[in-house]
Design an enzyme around this catalytic site. Sequence first.
Site, PDB file in Angstrom:
ATOM      1  N   CYS A 240       7.449   7.005   8.200  1.00 48.03           N
ATOM      2  CA  CYS A 240       6.953   6.309   7.515  1.00 48.03           C
ATOM      3  C   CYS A 240       6.459   5.498   8.492  1.00 48.03           C
ATOM      4  O   CYS A 240       5.927   4.709   9.694  1.00 48.03           O
ATOM      5  CB  CYS A 240       7.560   5.153   7.498  1.00 48.03           C
ATOM      6  SG  CYS A 240       7.055   3.877   6.119  1.00 48.03           S
TER       7      CYS A 240
ATOM      8  N   CYS B 178      14.180   4.634 -12.231  1.00 42.47           N
ATOM      9  CA  CYS B 178      13.296   5.708 -12.257  1.00 42.47           C
ATOM     10  C   CYS B 178      13.368   7.306 -12.685  1.00 42.47           C
ATOM     11  O   CYS B 178      11.571   7.481 -12.775  1.00 42.47           O
ATOM     12  CB  CYS B 178      12.318   6.186 -10.870  1.00 42.47           C
ATOM     13  SG  CYS B 178      11.745   5.048  -9.870  1.00 42.47           S
TER      14      CYS B 178
ATOM     15  N   CYS C 226       0.556   1.126   4.974  1.00 39.15           N
ATOM     16  CA  CYS C 226       0.347   2.306   4.050  1.00 39.15           C
ATOM     17  C   CYS C 226       0.947   2.182   2.679  1.00 39.15           C
ATOM     18  O   CYS C 226       2.087   1.670   2.096  1.00 39.15           O
ATOM     19  CB  CYS C 226       0.928   3.229   4.867  1.00 39.15           C
ATOM     20  SG  CYS C 226       1.386   4.767   3.169  1.00 39.15           S
TER      21      CYS C 226
ATOM     22  N   CYS D  86       3.951  11.125  -0.263  1.00 40.05           N
ATOM     23  CA  CYS D  86       4.620  10.859   0.914  1.00 40.05           C
ATOM     24  C   CYS D  86       3.312  11.726   1.639  1.00 40.05           C
ATOM     25  O   CYS D  86       3.664  12.638   1.467  1.00 40.05           O
ATOM     26  CB  CYS D  86       5.514  10.006   1.211  1.00 40.05           C
ATOM     27  SG  CYS D  86       5.662   9.769   2.748  1.00 40.05           S
TER      28      CYS D  86
ATOM     29  N   ASP E 194      10.856 -12.474   4.331  1.00 39.82           N
ATOM     30  CA  ASP E 194      11.482 -11.496   4.770  1.00 39.82           C
ATOM     31  C   ASP E 194      11.907 -11.616   6.399  1.00 39.82           C
ATOM     32  O   ASP E 194      13.070 -10.910   6.430  1.00 39.82           O
ATOM     33  CB  ASP E 194       9.880 -11.051   5.160  1.00 39.82           C
ATOM     34  CG  ASP E 194       9.363  -9.443   6.373  1.00 39.82           C
ATOM     35  OD1 ASP E 194      10.005  -9.180   5.814  1.00 39.82           O
ATOM     36  OD2 ASP E 194       8.427  -9.222   6.406  1.00 39.82           O
TER      37      ASP E 194
ATOM     38  N   CYS F 261       2.385   4.764  -8.218  1.00 37.60           N
ATOM     39  CA  CYS F 261       3.864   4.672  -9.495  1.00 37.60           C
ATOM     40  C   CYS F 261       3.527   3.815 -10.658  1.00 37.60           C
ATOM     41  O   CYS F 261       2.146   3.621 -10.640  1.00 37.60           O
ATOM     42  CB  CYS F 261       4.570   3.561  -8.652  1.00 37.60           C
ATOM     43  SG  CYS F 261       6.146   2.819  -9.614  1.00 37.60           S
TER      44      CYS F 261
ATOM     45  N   CYS G  95       2.740   5.383  -1.463  1.00 35.69           N
ATOM     46  CA  CYS G  95       3.764   5.637  -2.087  1.00 35.69           C
ATOM     47  C   CYS G  95       4.037   4.580  -3.571  1.00 35.69           C
ATOM     48  O   CYS G  95       4.844   4.470  -4.381  1.00 35.69           O
ATOM     49  CB  CYS G  95       5.562   5.634  -1.792  1.00 35.69           C
ATOM     50  SG  CYS G  95       5.599   4.156  -0.597  1.00 35.69           S
TER      51      CYS G  95
ATOM     52  N   CYS H  59      10.720  10.114 -12.991  1.00 36.44           N
ATOM     53  CA  CYS H  59       9.518  10.222 -11.968  1.00 36.44           C
ATOM     54  C   CYS H  59       9.323  11.021 -10.302  1.00 36.44           C
ATOM     55  O   CYS H  59      11.059  10.093 -10.021  1.00 36.44           O
ATOM     56  CB  CYS H  59       9.175   8.688 -12.306  1.00 36.44           C
ATOM     57  SG  CYS H  59       7.127   8.934 -11.561  1.00 36.44           S
TER      58      CYS H  59
ATOM     59  N   CYS I 294       6.192   9.178  -5.698  1.00 35.06           N
ATOM     60  CA  CYS I 294       5.473   8.572  -4.564  1.00 35.06           C
ATOM     61  C   CYS I 294       6.540   9.706  -3.684  1.00 35.06           C
ATOM     62  O   CYS I 294       5.855   9.943  -2.603  1.00 35.06           O
ATOM     63  CB  CYS I 294       7.081   7.077  -4.721  1.00 35.06           C
ATOM     64  SG  CYS I 294       8.153   7.562  -5.295  1.00 35.06           S
TER      65      CYS I 294
HETATM   66  S1  SF4 Z   1       6.474   6.523  -8.379  1.00 36.92           S
HETATM   67 FE1  SF4 Z   1       7.694   4.895  -9.022  1.00 36.92          FE
HETATM   68  S2  SF4 Z   1       8.604   5.566 -10.844  1.00 36.92           S
HETATM   69 FE2  SF4 Z   1       7.867   7.021  -9.813  1.00 36.92          FE
HETATM   70  S3  SF4 Z   1       9.978   7.820  -8.529  1.00 36.92           S
HETATM   71 FE3  SF4 Z   1       8.596   6.472  -7.321  1.00 36.92          FE
HETATM   72  S4  SF4 Z   1       9.173   4.442  -7.226  1.00 36.92           S
HETATM   73 FE4  SF4 Z   1      10.109   5.770  -9.223  1.00 36.92          FE
HETATM   74  S1  SF4 Z   2       4.546   3.590   2.912  1.00 35.88           S
HETATM   75 FE1  SF4 Z   2       3.445   5.563   2.855  1.00 35.88          FE
HETATM   76  S2  SF4 Z   2       4.479   6.376   5.026  1.00 35.88           S
HETATM   77 FE2  SF4 Z   2       5.613   5.175   4.232  1.00 35.88          FE
HETATM   78  S3  SF4 Z   2       7.231   6.789   2.167  1.00 35.88           S
HETATM   79 FE3  SF4 Z   2       5.762   5.522   1.692  1.00 35.88          FE
HETATM   80  S4  SF4 Z   2       3.841   6.678   1.418  1.00 35.88           S
HETATM   81 FE4  SF4 Z   2       5.079   7.358   2.622  1.00 35.88          FE
END
Ligand code: SF4
Ligand code: SF4
Length: 367
Positions: free
Chosen positions: A206, A180, A232, A190, A127, A239, A235, A183, A186
């Site tokens: 974010c 993806c 968070c 968000c 990281d 998925c 997202c 799809c 996410c």
């Molecule tokens: S939810 Fe997962 S599969 Fe769907 S667009 Fe987002 S990252 Fe890609």
């Molecule tokens: S972590 Fe939460 S706020 Fe950040 S992009 Fe994903 S869903 Fe959105």
Amino acid sequence: MRLKEALFCYAREIGIDLMGITGAEAFPAARQTLADRRRQGLYAPFAPRDLVRACDPALSLPGARSIIAVGLGYYQGKLSPPPGHRGKLARIAWGEDYHRVVGAKLTLLQDFLQREVPGSRNLAFVDTGPLLDKEVARRAGLGWFGKNTLLLTRLGSWVVLGGILTTIELPPTSPQGKDCGACDLCLRACPTGALLAPGVLDPDRCLSCLTQQKGFFPLELRRALGLRLYGCDTCQEVCPHNRHAPVTSEPAFFPRGQEHRPQLAELLVMNNREFKGAFGASAAGWRGRTVLQRNALLAVGNLGEPDFLPLLKNCLQDSRPIIRGHGAWALGRLGGRRAREALERALAGEGDPQVQREIRLALAGNI
Ligand code: SF4
Ligand code: SF4
């Protein structure tokens, strides 16, 4: 057994779920993308400052030939919420700090490489290390980038990454050519619209980034924070690639008790020593007490539970302006005569202009 097979075999023995190898050549495309993001003001606050170094392994380890990428799944399964008024931590912070967990396994791998190839030089990173771990992992074939900007692997995206830069020449594994498709779950899920387009994240919107940054939380995003205290997961939760994520076999990623849902009232009254005891071993503790207490005040405001009124009134007397200001916001969200009287009293004695502004907004109901 050849070295690569022996390495993969040893990695499995010590609990590494994913491993791949890529060459130590530079990452010009990733560097260009990140430079563009920086120009557009979309550069994450915790991304590497030195892009040239982050994208050229040879600058971190002269003579480097290969990069070993590793991944550990950390999905803990569904845990039922404990009783009481509690905030939420992202799964990454439920157990022991992943930097330590992954770091300990990388040390074992480094020892292995030293035994197998005496005189080799090996540099581990997790990281915060010198290299872009997601890009390294992608090129080594651990997974591919989802529209939520995360690496999607055969274990889903609940994966922590690390790697070893080495002077040993190892045959590379192939990247995965997936995407993806149609799809966009996410992007639609968000809560703040931080995913501006597939693979493009605005760190200033974010919640994962914002819960870790110091200072006053953006006013217009406080309601969207909900009960989140750190990170968070939204997202990732939506998925489809995480639908069948296997539960981790790493015990360190599980909470010891109910730490994954901290009691808001307890967190708000913790002193530094108590905070270190409660969060010192978790990834959530790295930004310190004030940031988490600020987030807890926003969670209390969003919870709207009148029992918190005395605690919030005390927060208006705190020596830290961040705590007074966010306490005022939470009181404004709670509303009612007693909250209003407390805010008016606090305003009369408040000397900090930013806190004064917060109190006025709370009194005017502009929150
Ligand atoms: S939810 Fe997962 S599969 Fe769907 S667009 Fe987002 S990252 Fe890609
Ligand atoms: S972590 Fe939460 S706020 Fe950040 S992009 Fe994903 S869903 Fe959105």
